[in-house]
Design a protein around this motif. Structure first.
Motif, PDB file in Angstrom:
ATOM      1  N   VAL A  13     -41.909 -74.092  10.656  1.00  0.00           N
ATOM      2  CA  VAL A  13     -40.935 -72.994  10.684  1.00  0.00           C
ATOM      3  C   VAL A  13     -39.740 -73.355   9.803  1.00  0.00           C
ATOM      4  O   VAL A  13     -39.157 -74.430   9.914  1.00  0.00           O
ATOM      5  N   GLY A  14     -39.388 -72.455   8.886  1.00  0.00           N
ATOM      6  CA  GLY A  14     -38.260 -72.692   7.994  1.00  0.00           C
ATOM      7  C   GLY A  14     -38.608 -73.438   6.728  1.00  0.00           C
ATOM      8  O   GLY A  14     -37.758 -73.617   5.853  1.00  0.00           O
ATOM      9  N   PHE A  15     -39.863 -73.885   6.587  1.00  0.00           N
ATOM     10  CA  PHE A  15     -40.282 -74.597   5.377  1.00  0.00           C
ATOM     11  C   PHE A  15     -40.386 -73.616   4.211  1.00  0.00           C
ATOM     12  O   PHE A  15     -40.792 -72.468   4.376  1.00  0.00           O
ATOM     13  N   THR A  16     -40.034 -74.080   3.028  1.00  0.00           N
ATOM     14  CA  THR A  16     -40.312 -73.307   1.826  1.00  0.00           C
ATOM     15  C   THR A  16     -41.805 -73.384   1.529  1.00  0.00           C
ATOM     16  O   THR A  16     -42.516 -74.212   2.110  1.00  0.00           O
ATOM     17  N   GLU A  17     -42.268 -72.540   0.620  1.00  0.00           N
ATOM     18  CA  GLU A  17     -43.693 -72.574   0.273  1.00  0.00           C
ATOM     19  C   GLU A  17     -44.100 -73.955  -0.250  1.00  0.00           C
ATOM     20  O   GLU A  17     -45.149 -74.489   0.141  1.00  0.00           O
ATOM     21  N   SER A  18     -43.277 -74.538  -1.102  1.00  0.00           N
ATOM     22  CA  SER A  18     -43.589 -75.854  -1.674  1.00  0.00           C
ATOM     23  C   SER A  18     -43.617 -76.930  -0.600  1.00  0.00           C
ATOM     24  O   SER A  18     -44.527 -77.773  -0.575  1.00  0.00           O
ATOM     25  N   ALA A  19     -42.642 -76.893   0.323  1.00  0.00           N
ATOM     26  CA  ALA A  19     -42.583 -77.884   1.400  1.00  0.00           C
ATOM     27  C   ALA A  19     -43.786 -77.756   2.326  1.00  0.00           C
ATOM     28  O   ALA A  19     -44.348 -78.754   2.784  1.00  0.00           O
ATOM     29  N   LYS A  20     -44.194 -76.523   2.567  1.00  0.00           N
ATOM     30  CA  LYS A  20     -45.356 -76.283   3.425  1.00  0.00           C
ATOM     31  C   LYS A  20     -46.631 -76.840   2.783  1.00  0.00           C
ATOM     32  O   LYS A  20     -47.447 -77.498   3.439  1.00  0.00           O
ATOM     33  N   CYS A  21     -46.791 -76.592   1.500  1.00  0.00           N
ATOM     34  CA  CYS A  21     -47.961 -77.112   0.769  1.00  0.00           C
ATOM     35  C   CYS A  21     -47.987 -78.636   0.778  1.00  0.00           C
ATOM     36  O   CYS A  21     -49.039 -79.245   0.955  1.00  0.00           O
ATOM     37  N   LEU A  22     -46.829 -79.260   0.592  1.00  0.00           N
ATOM     38  CA  LEU A  22     -46.748 -80.717   0.598  1.00  0.00           C
ATOM     39  C   LEU A  22     -47.109 -81.286   1.963  1.00  0.00           C
ATOM     40  O   LEU A  22     -47.789 -82.312   2.067  1.00  0.00           O
ATOM     41  N   ILE A  34     -49.065 -79.844   4.296  1.00  0.00           N
ATOM     42  CA  ILE A  34     -50.505 -79.671   4.505  1.00  0.00           C
ATOM     43  C   ILE A  34     -51.280 -80.697   3.692  1.00  0.00           C
ATOM     44  O   ILE A  34     -52.244 -81.312   4.184  1.00  0.00           O
ATOM     45  N   ARG A  35     -50.843 -80.912   2.447  1.00  0.00           N
ATOM     46  CA  ARG A  35     -51.506 -81.895   1.579  1.00  0.00           C
ATOM     47  C   ARG A  35     -51.420 -83.306   2.181  1.00  0.00           C
ATOM     48  O   ARG A  35     -52.390 -84.070   2.135  1.00  0.00           O
ATOM     49  N   LYS A  36     -50.291 -83.631   2.789  1.00  0.00           N
ATOM     50  CA  LYS A  36     -50.116 -84.955   3.394  1.00  0.00           C
ATOM     51  C   LYS A  36     -51.104 -85.166   4.543  1.00  0.00           C
ATOM     52  O   LYS A  36     -51.672 -86.251   4.698  1.00  0.00           O
ATOM     53  N   VAL A  37     -51.308 -84.118   5.359  1.00  0.00           N
ATOM     54  CA  VAL A  37     -52.260 -84.219   6.464  1.00  0.00           C
ATOM     55  C   VAL A  37     -53.656 -84.527   5.933  1.00  0.00           C
ATOM     56  O   VAL A  37     -54.365 -85.397   6.457  1.00  0.00           O
ATOM     57  N   ASP A  71     -54.419 -85.860   2.928  1.00  0.00           N
ATOM     58  CA  ASP A  71     -54.423 -87.176   2.277  1.00  0.00           C
ATOM     59  C   ASP A  71     -54.556 -88.291   3.315  1.00  0.00           C
ATOM     60  O   ASP A  71     -55.275 -89.275   3.101  1.00  0.00           O
ATOM     61  N   ASP A  72     -53.858 -88.141   4.438  1.00  0.00           N
ATOM     62  CA  ASP A  72     -53.965 -89.124   5.514  1.00  0.00           C
ATOM     63  C   ASP A  72     -55.386 -89.152   6.073  1.00  0.00           C
ATOM     64  O   ASP A  72     -55.926 -90.216   6.396  1.00  0.00           O
ATOM     65  N   ALA A  73     -55.997 -87.974   6.177  1.00  0.00           N
ATOM     66  CA  ALA A  73     -57.358 -87.882   6.717  1.00  0.00           C
ATOM     67  C   ALA A  73     -58.366 -88.590   5.822  1.00  0.00           C
ATOM     68  O   ALA A  73     -59.330 -89.190   6.307  1.00  0.00           O
ATOM     69  N   TYR A  74     -58.160 -88.531   4.509  1.00  0.00           N
ATOM     70  CA  TYR A  74     -59.091 -89.155   3.574  1.00  0.00           C
ATOM     71  C   TYR A  74     -59.121 -90.679   3.716  1.00  0.00           C
ATOM     72  O   TYR A  74     -60.058 -91.330   3.249  1.00  0.00           O
ATOM     73  N   ARG A  75     -58.109 -91.251   4.366  1.00  0.00           N
ATOM     74  CA  ARG A  75     -58.048 -92.704   4.499  1.00  0.00           C
ATOM     75  C   ARG A  75     -58.892 -93.230   5.658  1.00  0.00           C
ATOM     76  O   ARG A  75     -59.138 -94.431   5.766  1.00  0.00           O
ATOM     77  N   SER A  76     -59.303 -92.339   6.543  1.00  0.00           N
ATOM     78  CA  SER A  76     -60.123 -92.735   7.687  1.00  0.00           C
ATOM     79  C   SER A  76     -61.586 -92.404   7.407  1.00  0.00           C
ATOM     80  O   SER A  76     -61.899 -91.438   6.721  1.00  0.00           O
ATOM     81  N   GLN A  77     -62.476 -93.225   7.940  1.00  0.00           N
ATOM     82  CA  GLN A  77     -63.903 -92.981   7.716  1.00  0.00           C
ATOM     83  C   GLN A  77     -64.365 -91.696   8.392  1.00  0.00           C
ATOM     84  O   GLN A  77     -65.196 -90.974   7.864  1.00  0.00           O
ATOM     85  N   LEU A  78     -63.838 -91.433   9.585  1.00  0.00           N
ATOM     86  CA  LEU A  78     -64.179 -90.212  10.314  1.00  0.00           C
ATOM     87  C   LEU A  78     -62.885 -89.494  10.674  1.00  0.00           C
ATOM     88  O   LEU A  78     -62.057 -90.026  11.416  1.00  0.00           O
ATOM     89  N   SER A  79     -62.712 -88.286  10.157  1.00  0.00           N
ATOM     90  CA  SER A  79     -61.461 -87.554  10.390  1.00  0.00           C
ATOM     91  C   SER A  79     -61.749 -86.115  10.802  1.00  0.00           C
ATOM     92  O   SER A  79     -62.758 -85.525  10.412  1.00  0.00           O
ATOM     93  N   CYS A  80     -60.832 -85.570  11.612  1.00  0.00           N
ATOM     94  CA  CYS A  80     -60.912 -84.170  12.019  1.00  0.00           C
ATOM     95  C   CYS A  80     -59.526 -83.554  11.889  1.00  0.00           C
ATOM     96  O   CYS A  80     -58.535 -84.133  12.362  1.00  0.00           O
ATOM     97  N   LEU A 124     -54.670 -74.227   0.267  1.00  0.00           N
ATOM     98  CA  LEU A 124     -55.669 -74.321   1.331  1.00  0.00           C
ATOM     99  C   LEU A 124     -57.087 -74.148   0.795  1.00  0.00           C
ATOM    100  O   LEU A 124     -58.018 -74.835   1.215  1.00  0.00           O
ATOM    101  N   LEU A 125     -57.249 -73.220  -0.157  1.00  0.00           N
ATOM    102  CA  LEU A 125     -58.577 -73.005  -0.739  1.00  0.00           C
ATOM    103  C   LEU A 125     -59.091 -74.271  -1.417  1.00  0.00           C
ATOM    104  O   LEU A 125     -60.264 -74.630  -1.283  1.00  0.00           O
TER     105      LEU A 125
END
Length: 294
Positions: free
Chosen positions: A122-131, A133-136, A138-147, A174-175
């Motif tokens: 809430v209150g995030f700009t479009e760029s901040a929101k994308c960053l 989501i991207r961080k979530v 990127d963090d997931a890619y570091r684990s062998q099994l992620s959800c 997101l796409l």
């Protein structure tokens, strides 16, 4: 640092503070328990919040979704697959999509489970929101099994029916992320929820998912009775009366809305509980006493 303060009539530093300045094991344990939020692991508190009422298996639709969900989890785990499984749970508002997605995430038992919700942004700009989501991801890619659980996807896109308008920047991000395969040796299960299937179809998002699962409302008197019996709000006599009243009539209500009505009935005096519940159920459009099932 609390150990360095001497309790007296005025605040002063303990003269023996130097000896107490040593950091010991109890300090680390206290910090882990109270101060530090792990970047990895499971979003246990969020999942438990989504599952506060549990999963009520009111009929075949719920059983089928949970069974199919286990197949998606096995598919994500399999070594001979691409490593990416993305599932959209769509259905009318209050049908229990988020709770079912949370249950599937919990059932996966993956070491990395993260939840991405509009409330966190809430209150995030479009760029901040994308960053974010991207961080979530990127963090997931570091684990062998992620959800990753992406809740209420149309709200993440800032969709508004009046206009209509949405964030194209967030949509494109997101796409890309929904279609991006994780690094070699990594497995990723993505669970998304939405109450606006047609909107996502117009945005050409549906093709980005491995599977689309429909989460329906309760639509049979038997479905309604299954929830009422599990609620422990009504006596056996009340349940018999309710079963007779709704038998043969049209029912259409989301599980979340139904549970709210049951909570209201719980606060009603017992002699008036059945009448109050039925009247509110009709007011909400969940029961049509004027028509019957053929």
């Amino acid at each position: 640092m609390n150990r360095l303060i001497k309790a007296a009539s005025k605040v002063e530093v303990d003269p023996e503070a130097m000896e107490k300045l040593l950091v010991n094991r109890s300090d680390f344990l206290h910090a882990l328990e109270n101060d530090i939020k792990p970047a990895f692991g499971t979003s246990g508190e969020v999942l438990e919040h989504f599952l506060a009422r549990g999963i009520i298996n009111w009929g075949t639709p719920v059983s089928s979704i949970l069974e199919d969900g286990m197949l998606f989890i096995q598919q994500a785990r399999a070594t001979d697959t691409s490593g990416l499984v993305s599932v959209l749970l769509e259905g009318p508002p209050n049908s229990g999509k988020t709770a079912l997605a949370a249950q599937l995430a919990k059932n996966s038992d993956f070491p990395f489970v993260k939840v991405c919700t509009p409330e966190e942004m809430v209150g995030f700009t479009e760029s901040a929101k994308c960053l974010q989501i991207r961080k979530v991801f990127d963090d997931a890619y570091r684990s062998q099994l992620s959800c990753i659980l992406v809740d209420n996807i149309e709200r993440l896109l800032d969709y508004g029916s009046i206009g209509p308008r949405y964030s194209n920047l967030t949509l494109q991000a997101l796409l890309v992320l929904l279609k991006k395969e994780p690094p070699k040796g990594r497995k990723l299960l993505i669970l998304c929820t939405s109450s606006r299937r047609q909107v996502l179809e117009d945005m050409e998002m549906l093709s980005a998912f491995t599977a689309v699962v429909h989460v329906p409302n309760l639509s049979q008197p038997d479905h309604l009775m299954a929830v009422l019996e599990e609620s422990d709000v009504f006596t056996k006599k009340d349940l018999s009366a309710l079963s007779r009243k709704i038998h043969g009539h049209r029912v259409f209500i989301g599980i979340k809305k139904l549970l709210a009505l049951i909570d209201m009935a719980r606060q009603t005096e017992e002699p008036y509980r059945v009448i109050k519940f039925l009247s509110k159920l009709e007011e909400e459009g969940g029961l049509d006493m004027g028509s019957s099932i053929q």
